[in-house]
Design a protein around this motif. Structure first.
Motif, PDB file in Angstrom:
ATOM      1  N   ALA A 163     -36.355  65.827  54.232  1.00 60.95           N
ATOM      2  CA  ALA A 163     -37.299  64.815  54.707  1.00 60.95           C
ATOM      3  C   ALA A 163     -37.776  65.187  56.101  1.00 60.95           C
ATOM      4  O   ALA A 163     -37.037  65.817  56.872  1.00 60.95           O
ATOM      5  CB  ALA A 163     -36.658  63.428  54.731  1.00 60.95           C
TER       6      ALA A 163
ATOM      7  N   TYR B 208     -40.831  63.407  51.888  1.00 56.93           N
ATOM      8  CA  TYR B 208     -39.512  63.592  51.272  1.00 56.93           C
ATOM      9  C   TYR B 208     -39.551  64.659  50.194  1.00 56.93           C
ATOM     10  O   TYR B 208     -40.538  64.799  49.474  1.00 56.93           O
ATOM     11  CB  TYR B 208     -39.026  62.286  50.636  1.00 56.93           C
ATOM     12  CG  TYR B 208     -38.681  61.209  51.616  1.00 56.93           C
ATOM     13  CD1 TYR B 208     -39.630  60.281  52.030  1.00 56.93           C
ATOM     14  CD2 TYR B 208     -37.395  61.111  52.143  1.00 56.93           C
ATOM     15  CE1 TYR B 208     -39.313  59.287  52.943  1.00 56.93           C
ATOM     16  CE2 TYR B 208     -37.065  60.115  53.050  1.00 56.93           C
ATOM     17  CZ  TYR B 208     -38.026  59.208  53.433  1.00 56.93           C
ATOM     18  OH  TYR B 208     -37.698  58.215  54.340  1.00 56.93           O
TER      19      TYR B 208
ATOM     20  N   LYS C 171     -36.024  61.449  46.893  1.00 56.08           N
ATOM     21  CA  LYS C 171     -36.879  60.255  46.971  1.00 56.08           C
ATOM     22  C   LYS C 171     -36.171  59.055  46.339  1.00 56.08           C
ATOM     23  O   LYS C 171     -35.596  59.155  45.261  1.00 56.08           O
ATOM     24  CB  LYS C 171     -38.205  60.518  46.263  1.00 56.08           C
ATOM     25  CG  LYS C 171     -39.168  61.364  47.067  1.00 56.08           C
ATOM     26  CD  LYS C 171     -40.497  61.545  46.336  1.00 56.08           C
ATOM     27  CE  LYS C 171     -41.476  62.362  47.164  1.00 56.08           C
ATOM     28  NZ  LYS C 171     -42.767  62.575  46.454  1.00 56.08           N
TER      29      LYS C 171
END
Length: 116
Positions: free
Chosen positions: A49, A59, A64
């Motif tokens: 990220a 991300y 995610k």
């Protein structure tokens, strides 16, 4: 020159949580991007990220919905909250600081191990 100090790695059981921190010091320009990458044994380094000074985030697909990145600009510190950890999240996590294409630097890495 910018120096990065990471903290927060360790051993956690599957489904658990960890929070990583990375503090930057030195000559820090306001416009920058901080982020986290990871490298598992035998694999290449991959994006986890990133977040810029304005708060825009990006991300990697595999994290995610489970990981969240944030930053405190006053402290020049970026955080990575990792929830619902899986064994495949096991890796060395590296903090990165960059200013466009002009400059970037990496932290020393912190080990995250997800295992029962």
């Amino acid at each position: 020159q910018v120096q990065l100090v990471e903290s927060g790695g360790g051993l956690v059981q599957p489904g658990g949580s960890l929070r990583l921190s990375c503090a930057a010091s030195g000559r820090i320009f306001r416009e920058n991007v901080m982020g986290w990458y990871r490298q598992a044994p035998g694999k290449g380094r991959e994006l986890v990220a990133t977040i810029n000074n304005g708060g825009s985030t990006n991300y990697g697909e595999s994290v995610k919905g489970r990981f969240s990145i944030s930053r405190d600009n006053a402290k020049n510190t970026v955080y990575l909250q990792m929830d619902s950890l899986k064994p495949e999240d096991t890796a060395v996590y590296y903090c990165k600081f960059s200013i466009g294409a002009r400059y970037d630097t990496w932290g020393q890495g912190t080990q995250v191990t997800v295992s029962s």
